[in-house]
Design an enzyme around this catalytic site. Structure first.
Site, PDB file in Angstrom:
ATOM      1  N   CYS A 102       0.822  -1.198   0.000  1.00 46.52           N
ATOM      2  CA  CYS A 102       0.000   0.000   0.000  1.00 46.52           C
ATOM      3  C   CYS A 102       0.868   1.265   0.000  1.00 46.52           C
ATOM      4  O   CYS A 102       1.449   1.599  -1.020  1.00 46.52           O
ATOM      5  CB  CYS A 102      -0.996  -0.030   1.151  1.00 46.52           C
ATOM      6  SG  CYS A 102      -2.410   1.083   0.874  1.00 46.52           S
ATOM      7  N   GLU A 128      -1.171  -8.629   4.175  1.00 43.65           N
ATOM      8  CA  GLU A 128      -0.904  -9.030   5.559  1.00 43.65           C
ATOM      9  C   GLU A 128      -2.170  -9.488   6.283  1.00 43.65           C
ATOM     10  O   GLU A 128      -2.085 -10.205   7.288  1.00 43.65           O
ATOM     11  CB  GLU A 128      -0.236  -7.886   6.331  1.00 43.65           C
ATOM     12  CG  GLU A 128      -1.139  -6.748   6.750  1.00 43.65           C
ATOM     13  CD  GLU A 128      -1.358  -5.687   5.688  1.00 43.65           C
ATOM     14  OE1 GLU A 128      -1.819  -4.583   6.044  1.00 43.65           O
ATOM     15  OE2 GLU A 128      -1.089  -5.961   4.498  1.00 43.65           O
ATOM     16  N   HIS A 180      -3.482  -5.140   0.600  1.00 45.35           N
ATOM     17  CA  HIS A 180      -2.986  -5.479   1.937  1.00 45.35           C
ATOM     18  C   HIS A 180      -2.942  -6.989   2.139  1.00 45.35           C
ATOM     19  O   HIS A 180      -3.854  -7.574   2.739  1.00 45.35           O
ATOM     20  CB  HIS A 180      -3.868  -4.830   3.011  1.00 45.35           C
ATOM     21  CG  HIS A 180      -3.619  -3.378   3.200  1.00 45.35           C
ATOM     22  ND1 HIS A 180      -2.791  -2.877   4.186  1.00 45.35           N
ATOM     23  CD2 HIS A 180      -4.068  -2.309   2.496  1.00 45.35           C
ATOM     24  CE1 HIS A 180      -2.755  -1.557   4.099  1.00 45.35           C
ATOM     25  NE2 HIS A 180      -3.523  -1.187   3.083  1.00 45.35           N
TER      26      HIS A 180
END
Length: 259
Positions: free
Chosen positions: A113, A223, A221
């Protein structure tokens, strides 16, 4: 066996609107530890406390995370406007030269990001302050309401270049991703290859051409639920392999050597 060390670039944050902290999202540490197989180390991204040369010696790779503040437009030759939002000049001062140093050395980096945007700016690229204001573009911002699962839900496809490194890694030309960003690439930096795009043409996956190491970066994202999402697992596992190779002295691993 000693794990490779991943420096997770932290963000300045005011706890309870008054107590200054350096923060790193728990999801980033979990992904680095559980999927990359590395030791996560949150870095206070402030040149008063850390120097690029020190970080290069301490860490085997770096994760440039997402953040609410954006890269200051002065870093790519433009004036700030209200649309550019908040800034973190201390992080700019650490992240941008650190990215350039890692690219030169072949030390692994992974941008997420804001980190994706930092990689582009570090290499001389520019950013749009607000993607949703551009004709024909989607609203890529995080939904303002809902649970965390709803905010990080998969929202659109990303199509990657056939035969490119992301295609090699994913084993598919199309993957589903979440979307939680307002800004995006306007002009790609020197040697930045846009290797994946959203359906509206917004760049979503990049790497640095002819870099001697791992430089894959994504606008979404991964994660979030990285231990469960198959696309996220592939990204963080590849990053972990690159960091392991660096830690073991294999300095010439290519950005394409991710399988």
């Amino acid at each position: 066996m000693k794990r490779p060390v991943i420096g997770i670039i932290g963000n300045q944050h005011l706890l309870n609107d008054e107590y200054p902290t350096h923060a790193g999202g728990t999801m980033n540490s979990e992904a680095v530890s559980e999927v990359s197989g590395c030791l996560p180390l949150v870095i206070p991204a402030d040149p008063r406390y850390v120097q690029v040369e020190e970080l290069l010696e301490v860490c085997d790779g770096f994760l440039f995370t997402g953040a609410r503040p954006n890269v200051h437009p002065e870093e790519y030759g433009e004036d700030p406007t209200e649309a550019h939002g908040a800034f973190d000049r201390s992080r700019d001062s650490v992240s941008l030269p650190l990215i350039r140093a890692c690219v030169d050395r072949g030390q692994p980096i992974f941008g997420i990001c804001r980190g994706f945007q930092e990689v582009n700016v570090a290499m001389g690229g520019t950013l749009y302050p607000e993607i949703r204001d551009l004709p024909g573009r989607m609203n890529h911002r995080m939904p303002p309401d809902g649970t965390l699962d709803e905010k990080f839900a998969l929202r659109h496809e990303v199509s990657v270049t056939p035969g490119g490194p992301f295609h090699q890694l994913f084993g598919s030309e199309d993957v589903m991703t979440n979307s939680l960003h307002g800004q995006g690439i306007k002009t790609p930096g020197n040697r930045i290859v846009i290797d994946g795009r959203a359906p509206d043409g917004t760049p979503e996956a990049i790497y640095v051409r002819d870099a001697p190491g791992f430089t894959l970066s994504v606008q979404w994202h991964p994660e979030y639920r990285a231990t469960q999402d198959p696309v996220s697992r592939l990204l963080f596992a590849a990053f972990g392999r690159a960091a392991t190779a660096w830690a073991e002295g294999q300095r010439a691993a290519s950005v394409l050597d991710v399988a």
